[in-house]
Scaffold this active site. Structure first.
Site, PDB file in Angstrom:
ATOM      1  N   HIS A 169       0.830  -1.207   0.000  1.00  0.00           N
ATOM      2  CA  HIS A 169       0.000   0.000   0.000  1.00  0.00           C
ATOM      3  C   HIS A 169       0.866   1.258   0.000  1.00  0.00           C
ATOM      4  O   HIS A 169       2.065   1.188   0.238  1.00  0.00           O
ATOM      5  CB  HIS A 169      -0.985   0.009   1.168  1.00  0.00           C
ATOM      6  CG  HIS A 169      -0.357   0.091   2.531  1.00  0.00           C
ATOM      7  ND1 HIS A 169       0.235  -0.977   3.141  1.00  0.00           N
ATOM      8  CD2 HIS A 169      -0.247   1.126   3.392  1.00  0.00           C
ATOM      9  CE1 HIS A 169       0.686  -0.615   4.335  1.00  0.00           C
ATOM     10  NE2 HIS A 169       0.413   0.670   4.502  1.00  0.00           N
TER      11      HIS A 169
ATOM     12  N   HIS B 129       1.006   5.254   1.515  1.00  0.00           N
ATOM     13  CA  HIS B 129       0.525   6.301   2.418  1.00  0.00           C
ATOM     14  C   HIS B 129       1.030   7.631   1.894  1.00  0.00           C
ATOM     15  O   HIS B 129       2.221   7.771   1.590  1.00  0.00           O
ATOM     16  CB  HIS B 129       1.105   6.127   3.824  1.00  0.00           C
ATOM     17  CG  HIS B 129       0.303   5.250   4.704  1.00  0.00           C
ATOM     18  ND1 HIS B 129      -0.821   5.688   5.356  1.00  0.00           N
ATOM     19  CD2 HIS B 129       0.468   3.967   5.058  1.00  0.00           C
ATOM     20  CE1 HIS B 129      -1.306   4.698   6.075  1.00  0.00           C
ATOM     21  NE2 HIS B 129      -0.545   3.647   5.902  1.00  0.00           N
TER      22      HIS B 129
ATOM     23  N   TYR C 293       3.085   9.349  11.753  1.00  0.00           N
ATOM     24  CA  TYR C 293       2.502   8.025  11.517  1.00  0.00           C
ATOM     25  C   TYR C 293       2.858   7.532  10.124  1.00  0.00           C
ATOM     26  O   TYR C 293       3.303   6.398   9.943  1.00  0.00           O
ATOM     27  CB  TYR C 293       0.983   8.082  11.695  1.00  0.00           C
ATOM     28  CG  TYR C 293       0.287   6.825  11.225  1.00  0.00           C
ATOM     29  CD1 TYR C 293       0.305   5.674  11.991  1.00  0.00           C
ATOM     30  CD2 TYR C 293      -0.382   6.792  10.005  1.00  0.00           C
ATOM     31  CE1 TYR C 293      -0.324   4.524  11.562  1.00  0.00           C
ATOM     32  CE2 TYR C 293      -1.019   5.652   9.564  1.00  0.00           C
ATOM     33  CZ  TYR C 293      -0.986   4.521  10.350  1.00  0.00           C
ATOM     34  OH  TYR C 293      -1.603   3.380   9.914  1.00  0.00           O
TER      35      TYR C 293
ATOM     36  N   GLN D 234       5.388   4.370   9.895  1.00  0.00           N
ATOM     37  CA  GLN D 234       4.484   3.234   9.968  1.00  0.00           C
ATOM     38  C   GLN D 234       5.165   1.927   9.615  1.00  0.00           C
ATOM     39  O   GLN D 234       4.961   0.915  10.264  1.00  0.00           O
ATOM     40  CB  GLN D 234       3.262   3.452   9.071  1.00  0.00           C
ATOM     41  CG  GLN D 234       2.219   2.396   9.339  1.00  0.00           C
ATOM     42  CD  GLN D 234       1.435   1.997   8.152  1.00  0.00           C
ATOM     43  OE1 GLN D 234       1.757   2.341   7.038  1.00  0.00           O
ATOM     44  NE2 GLN D 234       0.401   1.233   8.377  1.00  0.00           N
TER      45      GLN D 234
END
Length: 143
Positions: free
Chosen positions: A61, A63, A126, A130
């Site tokens: 993924h 971000h 974050y 992450q």
């Protein structure tokens, strides 16, 4: 220095946290593919006059913490980013097209978007850390 940006008749501070995944959430965003995805996101964001605050391409993924001017809608921004990166990635990495499940699609159809208010610094950290946190949790056997 103000946190606001200026357009001809507008001052703005529109910051978004966006997450999206490759088709079927396959774990293909590593090595050269991940570097190319990151470079393309940065280049296409710059063309749209959007400022990337943090970008983290993980194996399954992406971000993104980004400031998008009010004249660019989120759906137009994501359509440009996902569409243009998919075309470039599938043209550059021909092996991905050989799989029958890809077709002409690299990314899944949707995405998650959240507006960032006063807790922007917390979200920036974050996004930035992450992957390290997930790796630490995996080593401790939490996943």
């Amino acid at each position: 220095m103000s946190r606001f940006q200026k357009l001809s008749q507008t001052i703005w501070h529109c910051q978004y946290h966006i997450v999206w995944v490759p088709k079927y959430r396959y774990r293909v965003l590593h090595g050269e593919i991940a570097r190319e995805v990151e470079n393309l996101i940065r280049a296409f964001s710059h063309q749209l006059k959007c400022e990337i605050i943090e970008l983290n391409v993980q194996i399954d993924h992406v971000h993104l913490l980004v400031m998008i001017p009010p004249k660019v809608s989120i759906s137009n921004y994501m359509g440009a980013i996902k569409g243009r990166t998919a075309i470039r990635i599938l043209n550059r990495f021909k092996k991905l097209r050989q799989k029958p499940y890809w077709g002409n699609h690299f990314w899944s159809r949707g995405y998650c978007v959240d507006t960032v208010g006063l807790d922007g610094e917390m979200i920036r950290k974050y996004v930035k850390y992450q992957e390290e946190n997930e790796r630490r949790d995996e080593q401790q056997g939490l996943f």
